[in-house]
Structure formats: C-alpha cells, structure tokens
Scaffold this motif. Sequence first.
Motif, PDB file in Angstrom:
ATOM      1  N   GLU A  92      40.877  21.410  24.328  1.00 45.70           N
ATOM      2  CA  GLU A  92      42.048  22.570  23.721  1.00 45.70           C
ATOM      3  C   GLU A  92      41.014  23.709  23.521  1.00 45.70           C
ATOM      4  O   GLU A  92      40.093  23.854  22.791  1.00 45.70           O
ATOM      5  CB  GLU A  92      42.374  21.876  22.329  1.00 45.70           C
ATOM      6  N   LEU A  93      41.394  24.948  23.982  1.00 46.50           N
ATOM      7  CA  LEU A  93      41.080  26.055  24.004  1.00 46.50           C
ATOM      8  C   LEU A  93      41.866  26.742  22.716  1.00 46.50           C
ATOM      9  O   LEU A  93      43.041  26.842  22.643  1.00 46.50           O
ATOM     10  CB  LEU A  93      41.136  26.912  24.998  1.00 46.50           C
ATOM     11  N   GLU A  94      41.084  27.328  21.911  1.00 51.07           N
ATOM     12  CA  GLU A  94      41.366  28.184  20.726  1.00 51.07           C
ATOM     13  C   GLU A  94      41.209  29.647  20.687  1.00 51.07           C
ATOM     14  O   GLU A  94      40.398  29.951  20.932  1.00 51.07           O
ATOM     15  CB  GLU A  94      40.854  27.397  19.340  1.00 51.07           C
ATOM     16  N   ILE A  95      42.574  30.106  20.738  1.00 57.00           N
ATOM     17  CA  ILE A  95      42.600  31.394  20.948  1.00 57.00           C
ATOM     18  C   ILE A  95      43.444  32.174  19.713  1.00 57.00           C
ATOM     19  O   ILE A  95      44.362  31.691  19.172  1.00 57.00           O
ATOM     20  CB  ILE A  95      43.431  31.715  22.020  1.00 57.00           C
ATOM     21  N   THR A  96      42.751  33.412  19.098  1.00 57.62           N
ATOM     22  CA  THR A  96      43.411  34.216  17.949  1.00 57.62           C
ATOM     23  C   THR A  96      44.307  34.964  18.668  1.00 57.62           C
ATOM     24  O   THR A  96      44.286  35.448  19.754  1.00 57.62           O
ATOM     25  CB  THR A  96      42.054  34.773  17.128  1.00 57.62           C
ATOM     26  N   GLU A  97      45.105  35.222  17.753  1.00 55.84           N
ATOM     27  CA  GLU A  97      46.216  36.292  18.233  1.00 55.84           C
ATOM     28  C   GLU A  97      45.845  37.841  18.535  1.00 55.84           C
ATOM     29  O   GLU A  97      46.162  38.330  19.687  1.00 55.84           O
ATOM     30  CB  GLU A  97      47.295  36.621  16.896  1.00 55.84           C
ATOM     31  N   ASN A  98      44.569  38.017  17.783  1.00 54.99           N
ATOM     32  CA  ASN A  98      44.103  39.492  18.092  1.00 54.99           C
ATOM     33  C   ASN A  98      43.596  39.410  19.656  1.00 54.99           C
ATOM     34  O   ASN A  98      43.508  40.436  20.403  1.00 54.99           O
ATOM     35  CB  ASN A  98      43.010  39.741  17.292  1.00 54.99           C
ATOM     36  N   ILE A  99      43.062  38.371  19.935  1.00 50.97           N
ATOM     37  CA  ILE A  99      42.299  38.284  21.224  1.00 50.97           C
ATOM     38  C   ILE A  99      43.379  38.541  22.357  1.00 50.97           C
ATOM     39  O   ILE A  99      43.165  39.325  23.641  1.00 50.97           O
ATOM     40  CB  ILE A  99      41.520  36.978  21.564  1.00 50.97           C
ATOM     41  N   ILE A 100      44.651  37.722  22.160  1.00 50.85           N
ATOM     42  CA  ILE A 100      45.816  37.903  23.048  1.00 50.85           C
ATOM     43  C   ILE A 100      46.322  39.274  22.958  1.00 50.85           C
ATOM     44  O   ILE A 100      46.548  39.877  24.249  1.00 50.85           O
ATOM     45  CB  ILE A 100      46.808  36.793  22.483  1.00 50.85           C
ATOM     46  N   ILE A 122      28.838  27.288  24.489  1.00 48.47           N
ATOM     47  CA  ILE A 122      29.391  26.591  23.393  1.00 48.47           C
ATOM     48  C   ILE A 122      30.460  25.650  24.241  1.00 48.47           C
ATOM     49  O   ILE A 122      30.524  24.206  24.124  1.00 48.47           O
ATOM     50  CB  ILE A 122      30.092  27.387  22.914  1.00 48.47           C
ATOM     51  N   LEU A 123      31.191  26.200  25.381  1.00 48.49           N
ATOM     52  CA  LEU A 123      32.260  25.303  26.205  1.00 48.49           C
ATOM     53  C   LEU A 123      31.318  24.119  26.953  1.00 48.49           C
ATOM     54  O   LEU A 123      31.936  23.098  26.724  1.00 48.49           O
ATOM     55  CB  LEU A 123      32.516  26.266  27.197  1.00 48.49           C
ATOM     56  N   ARG A 124      30.261  24.450  27.515  1.00 47.08           N
ATOM     57  CA  ARG A 124      29.642  23.240  28.342  1.00 47.08           C
ATOM     58  C   ARG A 124      29.118  22.242  27.501  1.00 47.08           C
ATOM     59  O   ARG A 124      29.273  20.937  27.420  1.00 47.08           O
ATOM     60  CB  ARG A 124      28.467  23.929  29.176  1.00 47.08           C
ATOM     61  N   THR A 125      28.385  22.671  26.189  1.00 39.95           N
ATOM     62  CA  THR A 125      27.934  21.569  25.126  1.00 39.95           C
ATOM     63  C   THR A 125      28.876  20.779  24.859  1.00 39.95           C
ATOM     64  O   THR A 125      28.883  19.349  24.467  1.00 39.95           O
ATOM     65  CB  THR A 125      27.085  22.427  24.326  1.00 39.95           C
ATOM     66  N   ALA A 126      30.021  21.615  24.228  1.00 43.89           N
ATOM     67  CA  ALA A 126      31.176  20.878  23.626  1.00 43.89           C
ATOM     68  C   ALA A 126      31.922  19.723  24.609  1.00 43.89           C
ATOM     69  O   ALA A 126      32.273  18.509  24.319  1.00 43.89           O
ATOM     70  CB  ALA A 126      32.273  21.867  23.014  1.00 43.89           C
ATOM     71  N   CYS A 127      31.886  20.494  25.850  1.00 41.49           N
ATOM     72  CA  CYS A 127      32.315  19.248  26.850  1.00 41.49           C
ATOM     73  C   CYS A 127      31.691  17.889  27.101  1.00 41.49           C
ATOM     74  O   CYS A 127      31.996  16.832  27.150  1.00 41.49           O
ATOM     75  CB  CYS A 127      33.001  19.882  28.091  1.00 41.49           C
ATOM     76  N   VAL A 128      30.256  18.302  27.124  1.00 33.75           N
ATOM     77  CA  VAL A 128      29.502  17.105  27.276  1.00 33.75           C
ATOM     78  C   VAL A 128      29.468  16.241  26.066  1.00 33.75           C
ATOM     79  O   VAL A 128      29.630  15.008  26.331  1.00 33.75           O
ATOM     80  CB  VAL A 128      28.073  17.556  27.602  1.00 33.75           C
ATOM     81  N   GLN A 129      29.564  16.729  25.011  1.00 33.03           N
ATOM     82  CA  GLN A 129      29.584  15.863  23.731  1.00 33.03           C
ATOM     83  C   GLN A 129      30.971  15.009  23.662  1.00 33.03           C
ATOM     84  O   GLN A 129      30.867  13.976  23.219  1.00 33.03           O
ATOM     85  CB  GLN A 129      29.339  16.534  22.642  1.00 33.03           C
ATOM     86  N   ALA A 130      32.073  15.941  23.858  1.00 29.82           N
ATOM     87  CA  ALA A 130      33.182  14.918  23.894  1.00 29.82           C
ATOM     88  C   ALA A 130      33.298  13.861  24.808  1.00 29.82           C
ATOM     89  O   ALA A 130      33.944  12.847  24.696  1.00 29.82           O
ATOM     90  CB  ALA A 130      34.320  16.015  24.216  1.00 29.82           C
ATOM     91  N   ALA A 131      32.925  14.215  25.993  1.00 32.04           N
ATOM     92  CA  ALA A 131      32.851  13.171  27.052  1.00 32.04           C
ATOM     93  C   ALA A 131      31.980  11.931  26.581  1.00 32.04           C
ATOM     94  O   ALA A 131      32.381  10.798  26.956  1.00 32.04           O
ATOM     95  CB  ALA A 131      32.166  13.464  28.592  1.00 32.04           C
ATOM     96  N   HIS A 132      30.786  12.192  26.044  1.00 31.68           N
ATOM     97  CA  HIS A 132      29.948  11.116  25.463  1.00 31.68           C
ATOM     98  C   HIS A 132      30.753  10.462  24.388  1.00 31.68           C
ATOM     99  O   HIS A 132      30.663   9.036  24.530  1.00 31.68           O
ATOM    100  CB  HIS A 132      28.568  11.824  24.907  1.00 31.68           C
ATOM    101  N   TRP A 133      31.609  10.988  23.593  1.00 27.51           N
ATOM    102  CA  TRP A 133      31.982  10.076  22.676  1.00 27.51           C
ATOM    103  C   TRP A 133      33.411   9.312  23.052  1.00 27.51           C
ATOM    104  O   TRP A 133      33.604   8.517  22.523  1.00 27.51           O
ATOM    105  CB  TRP A 133      32.725  11.307  21.505  1.00 27.51           C
ATOM    106  N   ILE A 151      38.296  17.876  21.993  1.00 26.43           N
ATOM    107  CA  ILE A 151      37.532  18.839  21.422  1.00 26.43           C
ATOM    108  C   ILE A 151      38.113  20.102  21.628  1.00 26.43           C
ATOM    109  O   ILE A 151      38.942  20.414  22.595  1.00 26.43           O
ATOM    110  CB  ILE A 151      36.315  18.700  22.315  1.00 26.43           C
ATOM    111  N   GLY A 152      38.234  20.950  20.429  1.00 27.26           N
ATOM    112  CA  GLY A 152      38.809  22.022  20.361  1.00 27.26           C
ATOM    113  C   GLY A 152      37.673  23.220  20.415  1.00 27.26           C
ATOM    114  O   GLY A 152      36.546  23.009  19.739  1.00 27.26           O
ATOM    115  N   VAL A 153      37.670  24.112  21.306  1.00 27.70           N
ATOM    116  CA  VAL A 153      36.626  24.972  21.606  1.00 27.70           C
ATOM    117  C   VAL A 153      37.066  26.563  21.286  1.00 27.70           C
ATOM    118  O   VAL A 153      38.270  27.054  21.870  1.00 27.70           O
ATOM    119  CB  VAL A 153      35.916  24.967  22.834  1.00 27.70           C
ATOM    120  N   ASN A 154      36.481  27.420  20.344  1.00 31.01           N
ATOM    121  CA  ASN A 154      36.745  28.702  20.277  1.00 31.01           C
ATOM    122  C   ASN A 154      36.339  29.594  21.301  1.00 31.01           C
ATOM    123  O   ASN A 154      35.039  29.469  21.529  1.00 31.01           O
ATOM    124  CB  ASN A 154      36.332  29.301  18.863  1.00 31.01           C
ATOM    125  N   LEU A 155      37.059  30.514  21.940  1.00 33.91           N
ATOM    126  CA  LEU A 155      36.388  31.357  22.842  1.00 33.91           C
ATOM    127  C   LEU A 155      36.320  32.813  22.483  1.00 33.91           C
ATOM    128  O   LEU A 155      37.198  33.298  21.611  1.00 33.91           O
ATOM    129  CB  LEU A 155      37.374  31.284  24.004  1.00 33.91           C
TER     130      LEU A 155
END
Length: 335
Positions: A209-217, A155-166, A176-180
């Motif tokens: 931008e990395l998106e993190i939920t409170e519960n993960i933290i 997910i991370l790598r695909t999103a980064c490649v797509q964002a760079a293309h745009w 690009i925001g990516v949920n981890l």
Amino acid sequence: SETIDPIKTSQLASTLISVIEEPIEFENEPIHIGASIGISLKSGPEDDSERMLGNADLALYQAKADGRHLVRIFTPELRQTALKKGAMSSSIRQAWENQEFELYYQPQIKLSDGSLSGAEALIRWNHPQLGVVSPGAFLPVLEASLLAVPVGEWILRTACVQAAHWRQAGCKNFRIGVNLFAAQFRARDFARSVETALADSHLPATALELEITENIILRNEHRLMEPLHYLRSLGVGIAFDDFGTGFASLSLLKDYPVTRLKIDRSFTMGIPADGSDCAIAGTIISMARQLCLRVIAEGVETLDQLAFLRGAGCDEVQGYLYAAPLPAYAFEKAL
C-alpha cells in the motif's frame, strides 16, 4: 536602498504576482502562470550586489516553501536556517553513506477481530553518537535533497523484502504501507520501480500500500494520475495519508484510484473529549464507507479512542495503544 519602504515594496511585488497570474489565451485555451517573489533590502555597506542577490534568493525559497504565489522579505533568520539546513544535508549524506538509516514498523490492527493486518514502514536515523534522531529533525531536509529518490527506493525495496519474509513466516495476509517522497513521483520510471521492487521481493502487489499525502498530489496532480492508475490495476493499494489536513478537494477521491483513507493523529488525539474531532473522524469514516473505501486511524493511544473508532465503523487502527514503531527484530518478538 535604506530609504525603500518594505511595505510598499511588498505591495508592488504582490501586484506583480497578480499581473503575472492573469490567464493568457493561446489557441482558445487559458494558460496560467504562477510566480513567487523574494525581496532583499540593503541594510548596510556589507550588503554588496552579490550578497543581496543571495539574500533575495533565500527569501524566494521561503516564499516557495510557504506555499508559492507569495512575497517574502529577507531576514537574518533565513540565513541561519539555510546554514543549519546545509549542515543537516551534509550529515544526512554521511548517514546514507555509512548505512545509518533503518526501517521501523508500526503494526496496524483490524478492529473486527483484533488481528494484525499489516504495518507502516517508517525511516529512522540511528546516529552513532546521538542515537535515534527524531524524524522531524531530518525528514524535511531529506525530502528536499538529491538523496530523496535513492533513499525512497531503498525504503520501498527494504519494506517489500521484509513484508515478503513475514508473509512466508506465517502472516499470510500481511500488508505493508510505504510512504513515498514527492521526488519519487517526479521520476519517469516511478511505476516501473515499484513493479521491480515487488518482483524482486516476490511480494504480491495486493500486499503493498503506497501512502501519499494530499500536498504531494496537489503539486504533481497530472504527473501522478497515469502511474497510480497503472499500479492500482496491478493490485497495489493507494492510501491518502494525513487525510483532511491539507487543501485537496474531495474530487480527488473520485479522480484518483484511492483504496484507503488515513485519519490523521491530529483528529484522533481529541477523541472522545473534543466534539469537533469526533465529528470529523465520524464524517471521514461515513464518507469512506459510501465510497467503498477502507479507513485506518493513526495515533490511537487510549481505550476510549479505540471504543469510539470501533463504534463509528473504523476498519483499522495504529498507535501507541498497541505498539510504537519497532525495528524488524523487535516487531517479530512483540507480535
């Protein structure tokens, strides 16, 4: 046995947890130990020792899933749930091997001028017979499986490649925001994997931008601090997703290198009719402004919601009012 009172058994288990959780002094430092307990009561002759241990194990998993430090008694429904999860887990592995996962992108709009500021990348499962499977049907199982790390990396790598293309295609300030997944944070090379994804895609750190939920933290608090501060030093944004829906304290906003708060759709959907939702959204926006944080509201579907958020000083929005999550080709065509 059949004569054991389940209420008394639960009370005994709760007492045991309380005793275990009492702090232990070691070299003038308190050590805290937590516990969860699963209970299996014999209901018939078919419940031999091996089956009862398995039932207790399922109850223990449920206790942990419900928040830990809890007591749960086995019920037949738990076995049915486990069987369904096992079938789903097998299907997810097959989907991964058959490359059935795809990223969809939901646009994020800047309220100051209505321009496109970026997008959130969201995983979707395109099942060959069922079509697009609802994320709620498979994401919890995926997050808890051994595939969480490799799928999260994809997910991370695909999103980064797509964002760079745009960005190269003309959207110069596209973010690009990516949920981890929680499992990614437990990997020793988490920060390095993010850095590598940026380098390989030639995407500036400030565009991620990395998106993190409170519960993960809350579950990985000490493990996360160092890599997140390092990534923030590179320019990577850190967003608190679903802000206000978990049990995190406000001190996390001070301790963590947060750059953005995301107002959860559960608050947005009641605006402007529900006074409580309006108050919560307005308070989050006001607090973020004082902390020099940006704010984005999720789930915006009506012009009335948009008008309230704009008036309250919200920076950005995303939701069906503008577009549903779209495959990359449809995102390009629409925007």
